[in-house]
Motif scaffolding. Structure first.
Motif, short mmCIF file in Angstrom:
data_model
loop_
_atom_site.label_atom_id
_atom_site.label_comp_id
_atom_site.label_asym_id
_atom_site.label_seq_id
_atom_site.Cartn_x
_atom_site.Cartn_y
_atom_site.Cartn_z
N ARG A 192 -16.38 7.77 -7.13
CA ARG A 192 -15.29 6.96 -7.12
C ARG A 192 -15.48 6.40 -8.08
NH1 ARG A 192 -19.32 3.32 -4.12
NH2 ARG A 192 -20.72 4.18 -4.91
N ILE A 193 -14.08 5.89 -8.23
CA ILE A 193 -13.92 4.48 -8.78
C ILE A 193 -14.05 3.38 -7.77
CG2 ILE A 193 -12.14 3.62 -10.18
CD1 ILE A 193 -11.10 6.73 -10.25
N LEU A 194 -14.52 2.16 -8.51
CA LEU A 194 -14.70 1.21 -7.80
C LEU A 194 -13.09 0.06 -8.50
CD1 LEU A 194 -18.71 0.98 -7.02
CD2 LEU A 194 -16.97 2.45 -5.54
N TYR A 195 -12.43 0.23 -7.74
CA TYR A 195 -11.61 -0.79 -8.24
C TYR A 195 -11.33 -1.96 -8.37
CZ TYR A 195 -8.45 2.93 -10.06
OH TYR A 195 -7.82 4.33 -10.42
N THR A 216 -3.43 4.54 -9.63
CA THR A 216 -2.97 5.56 -9.83
C THR A 216 -4.17 5.79 -10.37
OG1 THR A 216 -0.61 5.57 -9.24
CG2 THR A 216 -1.58 7.69 -10.45
N PRO A 217 -5.46 6.25 -10.11
CA PRO A 217 -6.40 7.03 -10.79
C PRO A 217 -5.88 7.93 -12.48
CG PRO A 217 -6.28 8.55 -8.92
CD PRO A 217 -5.42 7.57 -8.47
N ASP A 218 -6.49 8.26 -13.58
CA ASP A 218 -6.53 8.91 -14.47
C ASP A 218 -6.59 10.11 -14.12
OD1 ASP A 218 -5.08 7.13 -16.37
OD2 ASP A 218 -7.08 6.68 -17.34
N LYS A 219 -5.54 11.14 -14.68
CA LYS A 219 -6.13 12.26 -14.28
C LYS A 219 -6.75 13.46 -15.15
CE LYS A 219 -3.03 12.30 -10.86
NZ LYS A 219 -1.39 12.39 -10.15
N LYS A 220 -7.91 13.70 -15.18
CA LYS A 220 -8.31 14.39 -16.91
C LYS A 220 -9.35 15.86 -16.47
CE LYS A 220 -9.97 9.55 -17.99
NZ LYS A 220 -10.94 8.99 -18.44
N GLY A 221 -9.29 16.24 -17.55
CA GLY A 221 -9.66 17.66 -17.61
C GLY A 221 -9.21 18.20 -16.05
N ASP A 268 -8.67 0.75 3.76
CA ASP A 268 -9.15 -0.92 3.70
C ASP A 268 -9.39 -1.61 2.42
OD1 ASP A 268 -10.69 -0.50 6.35
OD2 ASP A 268 -12.41 0.32 6.21
N ASN A 269 -9.57 -0.82 1.38
CA ASN A 269 -9.85 -1.02 0.05
C ASN A 269 -9.27 -0.53 -1.67
OD1 ASN A 269 -11.61 0.76 -0.99
ND2 ASN A 269 -12.77 -0.50 0.42
N HIS A 270 -8.78 -0.38 -2.05
CA HIS A 270 -8.53 0.39 -2.92
C HIS A 270 -9.17 1.64 -4.08
CE1 HIS A 270 -5.23 -3.33 -3.90
NE2 HIS A 270 -4.63 -1.88 -3.03
N ASN A 271 -10.99 1.05 -3.98
CA ASN A 271 -11.08 2.30 -4.09
C ASN A 271 -11.00 3.28 -3.94
OD1 ASN A 271 -13.24 0.09 -4.91
ND2 ASN A 271 -14.52 0.15 -3.07
N THR A 272 -11.11 4.00 -5.10
CA THR A 272 -11.05 5.93 -5.14
C THR A 272 -11.64 7.05 -4.83
OG1 THR A 272 -8.77 5.64 -5.83
CG2 THR A 272 -8.92 7.53 -6.16
N PHE A 273 -11.44 8.40 -4.40
CA PHE A 273 -12.55 8.99 -4.72
C PHE A 273 -11.79 10.19 -4.98
CE2 PHE A 273 -13.65 6.59 -0.85
CZ PHE A 273 -14.81 6.61 -1.43
#
Length: 171
Positions: free
Chosen positions: A65-68, A24-29, A39-44
């Motif tokens: 994107r965050i390349l986890y 779960t990505p950080d929700k900033k700003g 397909d994978n855990h990378n997040t847009f």
């Protein structure tokens, strides 16, 4: 009736199973929502771009994107991701009110505006329910060289009650 109940249980298990161990990505700003896929855990990530106290008219949403799978490195979209899948087409409807769609899913209309707390938010109507969008999960089908979506699971808050909701859209 038992067969229908069994089918619903099976689908629910598959939906939950398809998203296990996703970060779960950080929700900033001015974070709006994020997209993950099977397909994978990378997040847009999709963040509102502000111009003072208003949403920017030229570029209302910043996408990255965050390349986890690569130590959570943050990078811009590739040209292909931007032009064919995760980029957006938007038009201004009014001051601080935009309609947009993902380039890979043009029929799903999303709206960017200020919510009741005067923060930028994305909302849409799906299956008759109006929701503030928090995340999308795209279940991909393996169909050779060009991946395609089987369904999208939209998660957010009910527009009126604020309760958590998930709606599935078959592609």
């Amino acid at each position: 009736m038992k067969l229908l109940l069994l089918f619903v249980c099976f689908i629910s298990i598959q939906i939950c199973k398809s998203q296990t161990n996703y970060p779960t990505p950080d929700k900033k700003g001015n974070h709006l929502f994020y997209i993950q896929h099977s397909d994978n855990h990378n997040t847009f990530m999709y963040d509102a771009v502000m111009d003072g106290k208003n949403i920017s008219e030229k570029n209302p949403i910043n996408i990255y994107r965050i390349l986890y799978n690569e130590n959570a490195e943050v990078k811009p979209l590739t040209m292909i991701q931007n032009s064919m899948a995760y980029g957006i087409n938007f038009k201004k409807i009014d001051d601080n009110f935009f309609e947009f769609s993902l380039k890979g899913q043009k029929t799903l209309k999303l709206y960017l505006a200020f919510n009741n707390q005067q923060k930028p938010a994305v909302f849409l109507t799906v299956n008759g329910n109006k929701i503030y969008l928090e995340k999308m999960f795209i279940q991909l089908k393996n169909s050779g060289l060009k991946p395609s979506a089987d369904y999208i699971l939209l998660t957010g808050k009910d527009f009126e009650t604020g309760k958590n909701v998930s709606e599935k859209v078959k592609i």
